[in-house]
Scaffold this active site. Structure first.
Site, PDB file in Angstrom:
ATOM      1  N   ARG A 236     -26.938  86.106 -33.139  1.00 21.69           N
ATOM      2  CA  ARG A 236     -27.015  84.695 -32.788  1.00 21.69           C
ATOM      3  C   ARG A 236     -28.225  84.472 -31.891  1.00 21.69           C
ATOM      4  O   ARG A 236     -28.495  85.273 -30.997  1.00 21.69           O
ATOM      5  CB  ARG A 236     -25.742  84.222 -32.058  1.00 21.69           C
ATOM      6  CG  ARG A 236     -24.514  84.023 -32.965  1.00 21.69           C
ATOM      7  CD  ARG A 236     -24.695  82.861 -33.954  1.00 21.69           C
ATOM      8  NE  ARG A 236     -23.545  82.682 -34.836  1.00 21.69           N
ATOM      9  CZ  ARG A 236     -23.406  83.233 -36.043  1.00 21.69           C
ATOM     10  NH1 ARG A 236     -24.351  84.017 -36.535  1.00 21.69           N
ATOM     11  NH2 ARG A 236     -22.330  82.987 -36.767  1.00 21.69           N
ATOM     12  N   GLU A 265     -32.267  77.061 -33.516  1.00 23.77           N
ATOM     13  CA  GLU A 265     -32.393  76.966 -34.984  1.00 23.77           C
ATOM     14  C   GLU A 265     -31.695  75.752 -35.577  1.00 23.77           C
ATOM     15  O   GLU A 265     -32.036  75.293 -36.664  1.00 23.77           O
ATOM     16  CB  GLU A 265     -31.838  78.235 -35.648  1.00 23.77           C
ATOM     17  CG  GLU A 265     -30.326  78.400 -35.539  1.00 23.77           C
ATOM     18  CD  GLU A 265     -29.818  79.663 -36.240  1.00 23.77           C
ATOM     19  OE1 GLU A 265     -30.323  80.752 -35.934  1.00 23.77           O
ATOM     20  OE2 GLU A 265     -28.918  79.540 -37.091  1.00 23.77           O
ATOM     21  N   HIS A 297     -32.059  82.797 -40.875  1.00 23.46           N
ATOM     22  CA  HIS A 297     -30.604  83.029 -40.919  1.00 23.46           C
ATOM     23  C   HIS A 297     -30.143  83.327 -42.360  1.00 23.46           C
ATOM     24  O   HIS A 297     -29.234  82.687 -42.883  1.00 23.46           O
ATOM     25  CB  HIS A 297     -29.850  81.821 -40.349  1.00 23.46           C
ATOM     26  CG  HIS A 297     -28.532  82.198 -39.744  1.00 23.46           C
ATOM     27  ND1 HIS A 297     -28.077  81.667 -38.550  1.00 23.46           N
ATOM     28  CD2 HIS A 297     -27.563  83.053 -40.149  1.00 23.46           C
ATOM     29  CE1 HIS A 297     -26.891  82.186 -38.268  1.00 23.46           C
ATOM     30  NE2 HIS A 297     -26.560  83.028 -39.219  1.00 23.46           N
TER      31      HIS A 297
HETATM   32  P1  NAI Z   1     -17.323  92.231 -34.967  1.00 26.47           P
HETATM   33  O1  NAI Z   1     -16.382  91.314 -34.261  1.00 26.47           O
HETATM   34  O2  NAI Z   1     -16.804  93.150 -36.023  1.00 26.47           O
HETATM   35  O3  NAI Z   1     -18.091  93.118 -33.872  1.00 26.47           O
HETATM   36  C1  NAI Z   1     -18.653  92.613 -32.705  1.00 26.47           C
HETATM   37  C2  NAI Z   1     -18.676  93.743 -31.695  1.00 26.47           C
HETATM   38  O4  NAI Z   1     -19.401  93.287 -30.533  1.00 26.47           O
HETATM   39  C3  NAI Z   1     -17.283  94.157 -31.211  1.00 26.47           C
HETATM   40  O5  NAI Z   1     -17.112  95.566 -31.376  1.00 26.47           O
HETATM   41  C4  NAI Z   1     -17.274  93.758 -29.745  1.00 26.47           C
HETATM   42  O6  NAI Z   1     -16.493  94.627 -28.929  1.00 26.47           O
HETATM   43  C5  NAI Z   1     -18.761  93.856 -29.416  1.00 26.47           C
HETATM   44  N1  NAI Z   1     -19.138  93.173 -28.183  1.00 26.47           N
HETATM   45  C6  NAI Z   1     -18.595  92.078 -27.613  1.00 26.47           C
HETATM   46  N2  NAI Z   1     -19.230  91.801 -26.454  1.00 26.47           N
HETATM   47  C7  NAI Z   1     -20.176  92.751 -26.304  1.00 26.47           C
HETATM   48  C8  NAI Z   1     -21.154  92.998 -25.306  1.00 26.47           C
HETATM   49  N3  NAI Z   1     -21.280  92.225 -24.229  1.00 26.47           N
HETATM   50  N4  NAI Z   1     -21.986  94.053 -25.470  1.00 26.47           N
HETATM   51  C9  NAI Z   1     -21.888  94.859 -26.561  1.00 26.47           C
HETATM   52  N5  NAI Z   1     -20.966  94.670 -27.534  1.00 26.47           N
HETATM   53  C10 NAI Z   1     -20.142  93.618 -27.403  1.00 26.47           C
HETATM   54  O7  NAI Z   1     -18.468  91.290 -35.537  1.00 26.47           O
HETATM   55  P2  NAI Z   1     -19.467  91.598 -36.747  1.00 26.47           P
HETATM   56  O8  NAI Z   1     -18.823  91.221 -38.036  1.00 26.47           O
HETATM   57  O9  NAI Z   1     -20.023  92.961 -36.598  1.00 26.47           O
HETATM   58  O10 NAI Z   1     -20.607  90.522 -36.466  1.00 26.47           O
HETATM   59  C11 NAI Z   1     -21.452  90.587 -35.326  1.00 26.47           C
HETATM   60  C12 NAI Z   1     -22.204  89.277 -35.207  1.00 26.47           C
HETATM   61  O11 NAI Z   1     -23.114  89.142 -36.295  1.00 26.47           O
HETATM   62  C13 NAI Z   1     -21.301  88.025 -35.325  1.00 26.47           C
HETATM   63  O12 NAI Z   1     -20.741  87.703 -34.067  1.00 26.47           O
HETATM   64  C14 NAI Z   1     -22.260  86.972 -35.798  1.00 26.47           C
HETATM   65  O13 NAI Z   1     -22.774  86.290 -34.675  1.00 26.47           O
HETATM   66  C15 NAI Z   1     -23.396  87.749 -36.455  1.00 26.47           C
HETATM   67  N6  NAI Z   1     -23.517  87.467 -37.891  1.00 26.47           N
HETATM   68  C16 NAI Z   1     -24.744  87.057 -38.359  1.00 26.47           C
HETATM   69  C17 NAI Z   1     -24.936  86.787 -39.704  1.00 26.47           C
HETATM   70  C18 NAI Z   1     -26.267  86.372 -40.254  1.00 26.47           C
HETATM   71  O14 NAI Z   1     -26.354  85.921 -41.411  1.00 26.47           O
HETATM   72  N7  NAI Z   1     -27.364  86.516 -39.507  1.00 26.47           N
HETATM   73  C19 NAI Z   1     -23.822  86.875 -40.646  1.00 26.47           C
HETATM   74  C20 NAI Z   1     -22.580  87.377 -40.064  1.00 26.47           C
HETATM   75  C21 NAI Z   1     -22.457  87.639 -38.726  1.00 26.47           C
END
Ligand code: NAI
Length: 339
Positions: A236, A265, A297
């Site tokens: 993000r 964005e 994105h």
């Molecule tokens: P997820 O929920 O499986 O994993 C997120 C991880 O971040 C969790 O393990 C959590 O403990 C960790 N986390 C939380 N706070 C943290 C911190 N302060 N420092 C380090 N780690 C921390 O989410 P997933 O599916 O891996 O997605 C991650 C991000 O990717 C989403 O939140 C979304 O913003 C972004 N995303 C972007 C897309 C794109 O098209 N560019 C598409 C899909 C997701």
């Protein structure tokens, strides 16, 4: 029949939703504009809305949705920072998302961005098309042996880390909720955030945007990065303070930056502005730097991901009356689903 108003839709959204299983049981209204408190009147009798990353569902918008008779907000994405979940809960509105449509899509795009940036493939492509076959200025580095810091080892971060291990890079990770067994299996080492900043040749962000993670990379933390480090953000935009990033790039402290997301964005990405003068000066500046690569994105944009997003979202839209939503997709505790 449930009427659903879709917002911020593009032809590819429509194409995949129109072929999702059982979609014929829904009456779909596709809007190209975004849903905000200003556009909410367009719900026009719909019982559900389907939104994406840059629709703005603040409390004012949610209150009006509720008053208009909407009972379900179905996010067709994983992140939910654009929805005021507290307000939705208070109103008894159900909010669902698609938690994992294709973590591979985002992880693979992340790696693609780094390879393109580092080996300057985007610049080489343009040169060769103009019959300029010189190699000056195209020197990159091997990923083999480099230290890659993965911030957030959820679904996407873990796959990204595994791919980088395939390059024989050293992968270090930080997550407040680590996955120790996974790390041992894949030769990944957890470390604290400060050590990760100091050690990483490449830092890649895979964590959600929350009040705590807003501007995770700021003037102070960017200054702790190794000289010449590369930063990749496919999570993000607001995880990075853009002004501080630009200052580090201008000083030459950063080797390169690849972004699929950008702090401001909203209203820019997903649209064609090629005939307009772009008013965002920070974005204009970033686009002018030779060591910055930006995509708009698109990390999620694969056939597999679009198909899965449509399947899960339509599944939930069809369950709106029963409240029996698909496992792991419900973000709120709605009170009035069965009305
Ligand atoms: P997820 O929920 O499986 O994993 C997120 C991880 O971040 C969790 O393990 C959590 O403990 C960790 N986390 C939380 N706070 C943290 C911190 N302060 N420092 C380090 N780690 C921390 O989410 P997933 O599916 O891996 O997605 C991650 C991000 O990717 C989403 O939140 C979304 O913003 C972004 N995303 C972007 C897309 C794109 O098209 N560019 C598409 C899909 C997701």
């Amino acid at each position: 029949m449930n009427t659903v108003a879709f917002y911020d839709t593009k032809p590819y959204d429509r194409e995949y939703f129109e072929r999702a299983p059982d979609v014929s049981q829904l009456h779909c209204q596709f809007h190209e504009f975004r849903l905000t408190a200003e556009t909410v009147a367009s719900v026009n009798g719909a019982q559900a809305v389907c939104v994406f990353v840059n629709d703005r569902l603040d409390s004012a918008c949610l209150e009006q949705l509720h008053l208009a008779g909407v009972r379900l907000v179905a996010l067709r994405c994983a992140g939910f920072n654009n929805v005021d979940l507290g307000a939705a809960n208070a109103l008894g509105l159900a909010v669902t998302r698609v938690p994992a449509y294709s973590p591979h899509a985002v992880a693979e795009h992340t790696v693609g961005l780094l390879l393109t940036l580092n080996r300057k493939i985007h610049r080489a492509y343009n040169r060769v098309r103009e019959h300029n076959f010189s190699l000056s200025g195209l020197v990159g580095f091997d990923l083999h042996g480099k230290t890659i810091g993965v911030v957030g080892t959820g679904k996407i971060g873990r796959i990204t880390a595994q791919i980088f291990r395939g390059f024989d890079a050293e992968v270090i990770a930080f997550d407040p909720f680590p996955s120790p067994d996974w790390a041992v299996r894949h030769g990944v080492t957890y470390t604290d955030f400060a050590a990760m900043l100091a050690r990483s040749d490449i830092l890649t962000l895979h964590l959600p945007l929350t009040p705590e993670t807003h501007h995770l990379l700021n003037e102070r933390t960017l200054a702790q990065l190794k000289p010449g480090a590369h930063v990749i953000n496919t999570s993000r935009g607001k995880l990075i303070e853009t002004g501080a990033l630009i200052a580090r790039l201008k000083s030459g402290a950063l080797g390169g930056v690849a972004l699929d997301v950008y702090e401001e964005e909203e209203g820019i990405f997903f649209e064609d502005h090629s005939d307009a003068v772009l008013q965002d000066d920070e974005l204009n500046l970033l686009l002018s730097f030779p060591n910055v690569l930006i995509t708009a994105h698109q990390a999620f944009l694969t056939r597999e991901a679009l198909g899965e997003i449509a399947r899960v979202t339509v599944g939930n839209l069809l369950r709106a009356d029963s409240g029996n939503f698909l496992d792991g997709t419900l973000l709120t505790s709605p009170r009035h689903n069965c009305e």
